[in-house]
Design an enzyme around this catalytic site. Structure first.
Site, PDB file in Angstrom:
ATOM      1  N   HIS A  58      -1.783  -1.182  -9.670  1.00 25.48           N
ATOM      2  CA  HIS A  58      -2.445  -1.877  -8.694  1.00 25.48           C
ATOM      3  C   HIS A  58      -3.042  -3.257  -9.174  1.00 25.48           C
ATOM      4  O   HIS A  58      -4.328  -3.692  -9.120  1.00 25.48           O
ATOM      5  CB  HIS A  58      -3.678  -1.310  -7.742  1.00 25.48           C
ATOM      6  CG  HIS A  58      -3.842  -1.649  -6.355  1.00 25.48           C
ATOM      7  ND1 HIS A  58      -4.191  -0.976  -5.652  1.00 25.48           N
ATOM      8  CD2 HIS A  58      -3.532  -2.953  -6.103  1.00 25.48           C
ATOM      9  CE1 HIS A  58      -4.179  -1.682  -4.169  1.00 25.48           C
ATOM     10  NE2 HIS A  58      -3.805  -2.697  -4.754  1.00 25.48           N
ATOM     11  N   GLU A 111      -5.808   6.339  -6.293  1.00 27.16           N
ATOM     12  CA  GLU A 111      -6.157   5.558  -7.168  1.00 27.16           C
ATOM     13  C   GLU A 111      -7.465   5.621  -7.804  1.00 27.16           C
ATOM     14  O   GLU A 111      -8.331   5.684  -6.648  1.00 27.16           O
ATOM     15  CB  GLU A 111      -5.915   3.998  -6.819  1.00 27.16           C
ATOM     16  CG  GLU A 111      -4.210   3.885  -6.473  1.00 27.16           C
ATOM     17  CD  GLU A 111      -4.215   2.366  -5.903  1.00 27.16           C
ATOM     18  OE1 GLU A 111      -2.808   1.928  -5.725  1.00 27.16           O
ATOM     19  OE2 GLU A 111      -4.971   1.495  -5.694  1.00 27.16           O
ATOM     20  N   ARG A 138       0.895  -1.136  -0.281  1.00 25.36           N
ATOM     21  CA  ARG A 138      -0.156   0.061  -0.106  1.00 25.36           C
ATOM     22  C   ARG A 138       0.871   1.085  -0.004  1.00 25.36           C
ATOM     23  O   ARG A 138       1.943   1.313   0.649  1.00 25.36           O
ATOM     24  CB  ARG A 138      -0.889   0.020   1.234  1.00 25.36           C
ATOM     25  CG  ARG A 138      -1.866  -1.015   1.361  1.00 25.36           C
ATOM     26  CD  ARG A 138      -3.039  -0.775   0.257  1.00 25.36           C
ATOM     27  NE  ARG A 138      -4.185  -1.815  -0.006  1.00 25.36           N
ATOM     28  CZ  ARG A 138      -4.134  -2.934  -0.491  1.00 25.36           C
ATOM     29  NH1 ARG A 138      -3.190  -3.386  -1.026  1.00 25.36           N
ATOM     30  NH2 ARG A 138      -4.953  -3.897  -0.044  1.00 25.36           N
TER      31      ARG A 138
END
Length: 323
Positions: A285, A265, A236
């Site tokens: 991601h 994001e 993260r």
């Protein structure tokens, strides 16, 4: 039940075996991402159950207040994006299986892919080849080099097996408890935090984001890395102190970073200073984005929906709502 699935960007879930679990439910799948509160609330106005796609959409008190029919939120894993107290206040049950024992092999494999890409500078080499200019610089061999794994969890231990297969030296750093477990397992733990960052050719971060770990990687940690080293983050972005990674790359220590996660994001601004940095390798991601991983995760999530519909909810986070 009227079940709404959010953020299935490539409309993948209905193609997987696990989707059959929802047979008989009234299912709506949303394949785009919406942040506007008014639009999101309108979309979900009739929803009795909402299925979350990891942390792509935040569940806030303002959203919950506008969903009078909502009774269940079903997801998997940690839930920093969900206001659990607000769920309880609005009599919405949150169900989320917290898996134990099995690592995310998809995330571990992407971590290794980023390590390979960073150490051999694959994006630049591929771009140079396609441009007709052939080779672009010289990479680094992994065998004999040191990889530092920060966090002694399941994914990190899986990455360690890849590193050992490639002939790398593995060194660890973690919390006090994590380092104690590593030592008990016979793993090599760095003499100090500074030594961990200074001696590693590659540092890969594998820690869960929670209040205690927010900003756990500091500017001083990154500054201790060598100019030729690589920093990898598939966990993260919030684990790194604000702006610390960009500043570190600007200062040349570490020399490169390869990351799969960002503070905002989806990140769609190609001019973002971190994304545009010449020494950054980036993926959007996708650590968990494989068909196999989706089927594994959503099998649990859909089972939770069915169990709730049958009056026997499982994996309850705020059971007081049901009780």
């Amino acid at each position: 039940m009227r079940v709404h699935i959010l953020d299935d960007w490539f409309d993948t879930l209905r193609t997987l075996p696990c989707f059959d679990t929802l047979a008989g439910q009234d299912v709506t799948v949303w394949t785009d991402h919406v942040e506007d509160l008014d639009l999101l609330a309108e979309r979900l106005r009739e929803a009795e159950a909402v299925v979350l796609f990891r942390e792509r959409t935040k569940v806030t008190p303002a959203l919950l207040a506008r969903l009078p029919n909502l009774r269940l939120i079903s997801q998997r894993g940690v839930y920093p994006h969900v206001d659990v107290s607000a769920c309880t206040d609005h009599h919405v049950l949150l169900c989320s299986r917290m898996p134990a024992g099995t690592p995310s092999y998809a995330a571990a494999e992407l971590t290794w892919a980023l390590i390979m890409a960073g150490m051999r500078d694959l994006p630049a080499q591929m771009a140079s080849t396609k441009a007709g200019t052939w080779q672009a610089g010289v990479g680094k061999t992994l065998r004999g080099r040191t990889i530092g794994l920060f966090g002694y969890g399941r994914i990190a231990r899986t990455v360690a097996t890849y590193a050992e297969a490639f002939g790398m030296n593995v060194v660890w750093w973690s919390s006090d408890e994590g380092r104690a477990r590593a030592k008990a397992d016979g793993a090599r733990v760095a003499e100090s935090r500074d030594a961990f960052f200074a001696q590693s050719d590659v540092v890969s971060l594998h820690v869960r984001l929670k209040p205690a770990t927010k900003g756990i990687i500091t500017a001083a940690d990154l500054a201790a890395m060598r100019p030729g080293s690589l920093f990898v983050n598939t966990s993260r972005a919030g684990l790194i102190a604000p702006n610390a990674l960009l500043s570190a790359l600007n200062n040349g220590c570490p020399g490169k970073a390869a990351i799969d996660v960002f503070d905002k994001e989806p990140l769609t601004d190609p001019a973002d200073p971190l994304l545009a940095h010449p020494n950054l390798i980036a993926t959007p991601h996708i650590g968990f984005v494989t068909e196999d991983e989706f089927d594994l995760q959503f099998s649990d999530i859909f089972d939770q929906v069915v169990a709730f519909d049958q009056g026997r909810p499982i994996h309850m986070i705020n059971p007081e709502v049901w009780g």
